[in-house]
Design an enzyme around this catalytic site. Structure first.
Site, PDB file in Angstrom:
ATOM      1  N   LYS A 139      45.475  30.354  29.178  1.00 33.75           N
ATOM      2  CA  LYS A 139      45.823  31.747  29.497  1.00 33.75           C
ATOM      3  C   LYS A 139      47.128  32.191  28.840  1.00 33.75           C
ATOM      4  CE  LYS A 139      43.048  32.724  33.494  1.00 33.75           C
ATOM      5  NZ  LYS A 139      42.933  33.219  34.847  1.00 33.75           N
ATOM      6  N   LYS A 225      34.210  30.221  28.160  1.00 33.49           N
ATOM      7  CA  LYS A 225      33.771  30.455  29.542  1.00 33.49           C
ATOM      8  C   LYS A 225      33.498  31.951  29.772  1.00 33.49           C
ATOM      9  CE  LYS A 225      36.810  30.589  32.972  1.00 33.49           C
ATOM     10  NZ  LYS A 225      37.249  30.736  34.363  1.00 33.49           N
ATOM     11  N   LYS A 228      36.137  37.240  33.590  1.00 35.85           N
ATOM     12  CA  LYS A 228      36.402  38.657  33.890  1.00 35.85           C
ATOM     13  C   LYS A 228      37.324  39.262  32.853  1.00 35.85           C
ATOM     14  CE  LYS A 228      37.007  37.635  38.758  1.00 35.85           C
ATOM     15  NZ  LYS A 228      38.055  36.617  38.668  1.00 35.85           N
TER      16      LYS A 228
HETATM   17  N1  AQP Z   1      32.169  31.006  33.813  1.00 33.18           N
HETATM   18  C1  AQP Z   1      32.198  30.437  35.014  1.00 33.18           C
HETATM   19  N2  AQP Z   1      31.235  29.541  35.368  1.00 33.18           N
HETATM   20  C2  AQP Z   1      31.256  28.960  36.597  1.00 33.18           C
HETATM   21  N3  AQP Z   1      32.189  29.230  37.539  1.00 33.18           N
HETATM   22  C3  AQP Z   1      33.153  30.118  37.226  1.00 33.18           C
HETATM   23  N4  AQP Z   1      34.202  30.611  37.913  1.00 33.18           N
HETATM   24  C4  AQP Z   1      34.887  31.479  37.143  1.00 33.18           C
HETATM   25  N5  AQP Z   1      34.294  31.592  35.944  1.00 33.18           N
HETATM   26  C5  AQP Z   1      33.212  30.759  35.960  1.00 33.18           C
HETATM   27  C6  AQP Z   1      34.544  30.223  39.279  1.00 33.18           C
HETATM   28  O1  AQP Z   1      34.687  31.426  40.032  1.00 33.18           O
HETATM   29  C7  AQP Z   1      35.668  31.208  41.039  1.00 33.18           C
HETATM   30  C8  AQP Z   1      36.626  32.340  41.080  1.00 33.18           C
HETATM   31  O2  AQP Z   1      37.324  32.404  39.868  1.00 33.18           O
HETATM   32  P1  AQP Z   1      38.642  33.271  39.771  1.00 33.18           P
HETATM   33  O3  AQP Z   1      38.313  34.680  39.796  1.00 33.18           O
HETATM   34  O4  AQP Z   1      39.598  32.865  40.796  1.00 33.18           O
HETATM   35  O5  AQP Z   1      39.334  32.859  38.432  1.00 33.18           O
HETATM   36  P2  AQP Z   1      38.829  32.313  37.111  1.00 33.18           P
HETATM   37  O6  AQP Z   1      38.262  30.968  37.251  1.00 33.18           O
HETATM   38  O7  AQP Z   1      39.986  32.412  36.202  1.00 33.18           O
HETATM   39  O8  AQP Z   1      37.666  33.331  36.749  1.00 33.18           O
HETATM   40  P3  AQP Z   1      37.581  34.311  35.551  1.00 33.18           P
HETATM   41  O9  AQP Z   1      36.377  35.124  35.649  1.00 33.18           O
HETATM   42  O10 AQP Z   1      37.762  33.562  34.269  1.00 33.18           O
HETATM   43  O11 AQP Z   1      38.797  35.287  35.817  1.00 33.18           O
HETATM   44  P4  AQP Z   1      39.967  35.665  34.878  1.00 33.18           P
HETATM   45  O12 AQP Z   1      39.348  36.149  33.627  1.00 33.18           O
HETATM   46  O13 AQP Z   1      40.708  36.716  35.635  1.00 33.18           O
HETATM   47  O14 AQP Z   1      40.775  34.420  34.678  1.00 33.18           O
HETATM   48  C9  AQP Z   1      36.351  29.880  40.748  1.00 33.18           C
HETATM   49  O15 AQP Z   1      35.862  28.912  41.657  1.00 33.18           O
HETATM   50  C10 AQP Z   1      35.912  29.551  39.357  1.00 33.18           C
HETATM   51  O16 AQP Z   1      35.785  28.168  39.165  1.00 33.18           O
END
Ligand code: AQP
Length: 363
Positions: A139, A225, A228
């Site tokens: 990040k 991955k 969001k």
């Molecule tokens: N691509 C993914 N596949 C499987 N699991 C996923 N999770 C996130 N992306 C995937 C799981 O969703 C939960 C919540 O995630 P989060 O919102 O706390 O943060 P993150 O993992 O950083 O998700 P994003 O979508 O990638 O958000 P941003 O872009 O804001 O960083 C977690 O349990 C995560 O494992």
């Protein structure tokens, strides 16, 4: 990876808060209100929250799911958007099947004990441990010096989030496994350094990572991955997407020119194909091999519409419920207020025990 067996893993915990001594299974997890929740969040995490809330109740335990709004400020953000995304995420979680009569649903900002415990754990967490966290590297990218301190210490807050409630099971996607291991290390070191063997302050949490769909990849790049924060909306299926948008995104998903193989081994070196087949398997409940027995030899021209339809079948009811719920902001606020009051109660004993173990006088 932790295997999961709610009943076989039941155990009686010795907890610092006497009112919690009967708890045998406590599920705790969070999700950031950083944008539109997507298929990866659903398959990797939210779907498991819904399953585990019932397992926890059946095992005489509890389930706490929180909106990780304190985590969300670790990256640049717009305050007005954070506020509305927080309420929309509540609507999404309820639309996905979280039942607020079974699950304590709240946001971190209404439970100051999360931030307090993080500070207490900052004394235990080591710089070297945090330096190894791959999410910070991903990040912060090339701009490490410009990254916020909050992004660097994010995993310590995450440790506080689960340790505060004596979590036993933490449902997360594969990307969060490293952070959970760190939470266990912090708990272990704190217990070793400040507690007697008979009275540890913290329970060591187990990650619950789904056997399939633990990491859903971007529709534009099978090696990245689904996220969001990806600037391309075409890279992900949002849980709020309508049927036409889902079909369009699946049709435009990146693939290769080869037909699908007959066995999983044939997907080696084909990340986009593997991702689409894995998504199909996850939403239909079939194994990857079973999907390939059916579609092996076919091109994506036939597979993609089938995948789109399978997704629409699962996601349409969710987006319909979400659209109805998101209008009622008063009810969403009330859900968070009620959940936060309960969470404050549930975390109080552990927080007090941590202060006490450290020799801090609170009056
Ligand atoms: N691509 C993914 N596949 C499987 N699991 C996923 N999770 C996130 N992306 C995937 C799981 O969703 C939960 C919540 O995630 P989060 O919102 O706390 O943060 P993150 O993992 O950083 O998700 P994003 O979508 O990638 O958000 P941003 O872009 O804001 O960083 C977690 O349990 C995560 O494992």
């Amino acid at each position: 990876m932790a295997s999961y067996g709610a009943r076989s893993r039941q155990r009686r915990l010795i907890l610092p808060n006497p009112s919690l001594t009967e708890t045998i299974m406590r599920v705790v997890s969070g999700i950031q209100p950083t944008g539109k929740p997507h298929l990866g969040n659903y398959l990797g995490a939210i779907r498991n929250y819904v399953k585990l809330q019932d397992d926890a109740i059946a095992a005489g335990g509890e389930c706490l799911i929180f909106i990780a709004d304190l985590h969300a400020i670790s990256m640049p953000h717009d305050p007005a958007e954070l506020r509305s995304s927080t309420l929309e995420l509540v609507a999404t979680l309820v639309a996905c099947g979280l039942d607020t009569n079974k699950t304590v649903l709240f946001n971190q900002a209404q439970v100051p004990a999360h931030a307090e415990l993080q500070w207490l754990l900052n004394g235990t967490a080591r710089m070297g441990w945090l330096n190894r966290m791959t999410q910070f590297k991903d990040k912060s990218g090339k701009n490490r010096e410009g990254a916020s301190i909050a992004l660097f210490t994010y995993p310590v807050l995450q440790a506080a989030d689960v340790l505060l409630y004596q979590a036993t099971h933490v449902p997360v996607g594969d990307d969060q496994k490293q952070h959970l291991e760190l939470a266990r290390d912090i708990a272990q070191k704190f217990n070793n350094d400040f507690c007697s063997d008979a009275e540890p302050v913290f329970t060591l949490p187990e990650p619950y990572i789904p056997p399939e769909a633990a990491r859903i990849m971007s529709l534009r790049d099978g090696l990245a991955k689904m996220s969001k924060s990806d600037p391309s909306d075409m890279s992900r299926i949002n849980l709020s997407d309508d049927a036409d948008t889902i079909m369009k995104k699946v049709k435009k998903a990146k693939t290769d020119a080869e037909p699908l193989p007959f066995e999983k081994a044939g997907l080696g070196g084909r990340p986009e194909a593997l991702n689409l087949v894995s998504i199909y398997a996850a939403v239909t409940g079939e194994s990857v091999d079973a999907v390939l027995r059916h579609y092996g030899g076919e091109g994506f021209g036939r597979f993609k519409p089938a995948l789109g339809e399978a997704l629409v079948e699962v996601l349409s009811p969710i987006s319909e419920r979400f659209n109805a719920l998101k209008q009622d902001r008063e009810s969403l606020d009330a859900i968070l207020a009620r959940g936060a009051a309960r969470a404050r109660e549930m975390g109080g004993g552990t927080l007090a025990a941590a202060y006490n173990a450290l020799g801090l006088v609170r009056g």
